[in-house]
Design an enzyme around this catalytic site. Structure first.
Site, short mmCIF file in Angstrom:
data_model
loop_
_atom_site.label_atom_id
_atom_site.label_comp_id
_atom_site.label_asym_id
_atom_site.label_seq_id
_atom_site.Cartn_x
_atom_site.Cartn_y
_atom_site.Cartn_z
CB THR A 73 80.04 -38.51 5.77
OG1 THR A 73 80.30 -39.51 5.91
CG2 THR A 73 80.36 -37.04 4.51
N GLY A 96 83.60 -31.50 1.04
CA GLY A 96 82.56 -31.69 0.52
C GLY A 96 81.54 -33.16 1.43
CG ASN A 98 77.19 -36.58 -2.95
OD1 ASN A 98 78.07 -36.25 -4.15
ND2 ASN A 98 76.67 -37.07 -2.32
CG PHE A 99 83.42 -34.02 -3.60
CD1 PHE A 99 84.70 -32.77 -3.82
CD2 PHE A 99 83.87 -34.53 -1.75
CE1 PHE A 99 84.59 -31.88 -2.89
CE2 PHE A 99 84.67 -33.51 -1.32
CZ PHE A 99 85.63 -32.26 -1.76
CG HIS A 131 74.57 -44.30 1.65
ND1 HIS A 131 73.42 -43.05 1.90
CD2 HIS A 131 75.22 -43.50 0.37
CE1 HIS A 131 74.09 -42.52 1.67
NE2 HIS A 131 74.45 -41.69 0.75
CE LYS A 135 76.99 -42.05 4.77
NZ LYS A 135 78.08 -41.69 3.79
CB THR A 142 74.86 -36.44 0.86
OG1 THR A 142 75.65 -36.94 0.53
CG2 THR A 142 73.41 -36.00 -0.33
#
EC number: 1.17.1.8
Length: 232
Positions: A73, A96, A98-99, A131, A135, A142
């Site tokens: 991301t 994605g 978030n997968f 998070h 990160k 997300t």
């Protein structure tokens, strides 16, 4: 299935373990300064790198006719360019935010709730995402997906993490050591509050979803999402 891992940090190693458990082979483990040697041997690539590396990784895959799954991301201002390159090269690409299978169900719940709440002006929506401290981007991809899905189904105009303007969704982005990812959407009024929440217990849910997406994309052409993978 032969997999190229583009990004070999904590997430890449979890993906490797799950891929091996499912009978796949890893043919490239690329860290930030490594070459793409071995990419040509891959049936599919999985990119969980850093924002500055994502575009180069995805481009290299599409130019080499290797289907690519990206969960990195923080680079989405260039998403259209990557989707266009995929179409030009007749490749296959899934991005994605978030997968995790659970998060993708959560996305659907969020959209459904946003539609239900759209005309109930007494409720104001806000979000919180928490998070781990490693990160790099804030808010999370997300959280941005959740916000965009609310915006697309309501009168909200945008989102903000600082001082939200009238019509913006406030996202409270927190970084706490050891937290894989928690996302909460709250509709608050003077009399009550409605809240939906997803809590990740570890990284394995994200990794499993990425491997499932990699298995799904083999033999396909085009730009897809996890909604396509899961049939949502």
């Amino acid at each position: 299935m032969k997999i190229a891992l583009l990004g070999y940090g904590k997430m890449g190693k979890v993906i490797e373990n799950i891929a091996l458990q499912r009978g796949h082979e890893i043919v490239l483990r690329k860290k930030s300064n490594d070459s793409f040697e071995g990419l040509e041997d891959a049936d599919v690539a999985i990119d969980f790198s850093i924002p500055d590396a994502a575009i180069g990784n995805i481009s290299a895959c599409l130019n080499s006719n290797v289907p690519v799954i990206s969960g990195t991301t923080g680079w989405l201002e260039h998403y259209h360019n990557m989707a266009q390159l995929c179409e030009e090269k007749k490749g296959a690409f899934i991005y994605g935010s978030n997968f995790s299978l659970g998060v993708n169900i959560f996305f659907e719940l969020n959209t459904y709730l946003a539609k239900m709440m759209a005309n109930l002006k007494q409720y104001k929506v806000s979000m919180e995402e928490v998070h781990h401290t490693q990160k790099l981007d804030a808010p999370s991809g997300t959280a941005i997906t959740l916000a965009k899905d609310i915006i697309n189904n309501s009168d909200y105009a945008g989102w903000a993490i600082g001082n939200p303007k009238e019509g913006d969704i406030f996202i409270d982005a927190k970084r706490v050591e050891g937290v894989p990812g928690t996302h909460t959407v709250t509709y608050n009024s003077e009399v009550d509050a409605i809240e939906i929440k997803h809590t990740a217990h570890n990284r394995e849910g994200f990794a499993l979803g990425a491997v499932i997406a990699a298995e799904w994309i083999i033999g396909k052409q085009g730009v897809y999402s996890m909604k396509d993978v899961l049939g949502l």
